[in-house]
Design an enzyme around this catalytic site. Sequence first.
Site, mmCIF file in Angstrom:
data_model
loop_
_atom_site.group_PDB
_atom_site.id
_atom_site.type_symbol
_atom_site.label_atom_id
_atom_site.label_comp_id
_atom_site.label_asym_id
_atom_site.label_seq_id
_atom_site.Cartn_x
_atom_site.Cartn_y
_atom_site.Cartn_z
ATOM 1 N N THR A 109 -41.533 -1.584 6.820
ATOM 2 C CA THR A 109 -41.013 -2.272 5.648
ATOM 3 C C THR A 109 -39.609 -2.782 5.891
ATOM 4 O OG1 THR A 109 -40.309 -1.921 3.346
ATOM 5 C CG2 THR A 109 -40.295 -0.012 4.774
ATOM 6 N N ASP A 110 -39.225 -3.826 5.158
ATOM 7 C CA ASP A 110 -37.849 -4.309 5.246
ATOM 8 C C ASP A 110 -36.865 -3.350 4.584
ATOM 9 O OD1 ASP A 110 -38.592 -4.771 2.603
ATOM 10 O OD2 ASP A 110 -38.096 -6.906 2.609
ATOM 11 N N GLU A 111 -37.367 -2.389 3.828
ATOM 12 C CA GLU A 111 -36.475 -1.462 3.130
ATOM 13 C C GLU A 111 -35.695 -0.562 4.078
ATOM 14 O OE1 GLU A 111 -37.830 0.357 -0.507
ATOM 15 O OE2 GLU A 111 -39.551 -0.995 -0.601
ATOM 16 N N TYR A 162 -38.180 7.226 0.508
ATOM 17 C CA TYR A 162 -39.263 6.417 1.076
ATOM 18 C C TYR A 162 -38.792 5.650 2.296
ATOM 19 C CZ TYR A 162 -42.030 2.231 1.844
ATOM 20 O OH TYR A 162 -42.725 1.198 2.432
ATOM 21 N N GLY A 199 -30.301 4.632 -6.676
ATOM 22 C CA GLY A 199 -30.249 4.066 -5.336
ATOM 23 C C GLY A 199 -30.984 2.747 -5.196
ATOM 24 N N SER A 222 -38.004 7.785 5.279
ATOM 25 C CA SER A 222 -39.185 8.295 5.988
ATOM 26 C C SER A 222 -39.818 7.206 6.850
ATOM 27 C CB SER A 222 -40.198 8.864 5.000
ATOM 28 O OG SER A 222 -40.784 7.855 4.194
ATOM 29 N N LYS A 223 -39.811 5.960 6.359
ATOM 30 C CA LYS A 223 -40.347 4.857 7.167
ATOM 31 C C LYS A 223 -39.439 4.561 8.361
ATOM 32 C CE LYS A 223 -43.506 2.714 6.694
ATOM 33 N NZ LYS A 223 -44.882 2.921 7.237
#
Length: 356
Positions: free
Chosen positions: A130-132, A156, A303, A159-160
Site C-alpha cells: 500500500t502507499d500508506e 496497519y 493519526g 504492519s504492511k
Amino acid sequence: MANLLVTGGAGFIGGNFVHYWAERHPDDAVIVLDCLTYAGNRSTIAGVEQADLVVGDIRDTDLVEKLLRDRDIATIVHFAAESHVDRSISGPDAFIDTNILGTNSLLKAARAVWLDKGSGKQHRFHHISTDEVYGSLGPDDPAFTETTPYQPNSPYSASKASSDHLVRAYHHTFGLEVTTTNCSNNYGPYQYPEKLIPLFLLNALHGRSLPIYGDGMNVRDWLHVEDHCRGIEACLDDGRPGETYNIGGGAELPNMAVIDRICASVDKAMEEIDGLAQRYPDAPAAKGQPTDSLKTFVTDRAGHDRRYAIDETKARNELNYAPHHTFEDGMAQTLRWYLDHEEWWRRLTPWAQTSH
C-alpha cells in the site's frame, strides 16, 4: 499452463484478481488460499471454474509448503492482509499476526520449496502492499515514488511496511525471486462495506448517516480495482525481481469530493432507474430530498494521514502500465454493480436485512 497460489483470493482485491486472471488466462489453475474472515467470501469467486478455494491460514507454513509441492505452484500472488485502518487502531494484534507473521510464513514456505528443496525452476513471489507505508504528504509535496522513505503512521501501515521489508530481505538474503507493488486506494466490485465508497453508497440507499472524518479534506489517489489487477499482471510479466513498483489511479481527490460524487450519483440513479425508489424507500433521494442531507461530521481518526499521491512513472516506463478507468466511469460502474448485486452485499450488512 501455469499454477498460481492467490492468498486472500476471496477478499476484495484478491477476488477481483481471480476473476481478472481467469478471464485472461483461461488455461491457468488458480488455487485460492483464504481463511474466510469477515472480509473473505466464497461468493466473491463463485462461478470462476479455474479457482480452487482452499480454506486455510497463511500462517500455516506446512499447509503452504504442501500446496506449493502438490499443486506444482511456481507463482504466489500475496493479497491476504488485515487492511482496515480503524480496526488496526482498536485491535492491532490481528494486523501483526496476519500481515507480518503471515507474510513471513509464506516466505519461509516459498524458500523451502523453491530454493532449499526445489529444482531451481523459475518462480515468483509477488507481494501486494500500500502507499500508506510512505506516510503522509503535505499539500505541495511531490507524490510518492519507490524511493520515498517509509514513515507509516498507523498500526496497519506499520504492519504492511514490516512485511515489505521481509519480502525485500528474502530476495537479498536468500535469492527468492520477489516483486512488490504499492497501490493507492482501491474501489470497485466486491469491496466489503466498511471502506468509504461502498459504506457511503449503502448508507445513502438506506437513509443512514454519512460520517465524515474531520473536515473531509483528506486526499487520496483512487484506483479502480481492475486497473490494479492490470498493474499486477504487468509486474508478473515484466517486473524485475527484487524491484518495487507503485500502482496508482491518477485520480487524486479529497474525500469530500468523493462523497459528493456518491451523493450526486445516488440522486441521479433514483431519478433514472425505474423501481429504485421502491427498493430503497428510506433513501432521502427516494423522497425527493438530496442525499447529501445525510452528511455528518465526526471526530477525526487518530493519526489520520492528510494526503497520499502516487507517482507511477517507474511502472509506466518499465511495465507499460497506465490506468484505463477515469474516476468518473469507474464510479458509475461501481454504483451500478452494487445496485445489480444486492444479494452479495445484503448478507454482509445485518442492518440492511430488515431495512425494507
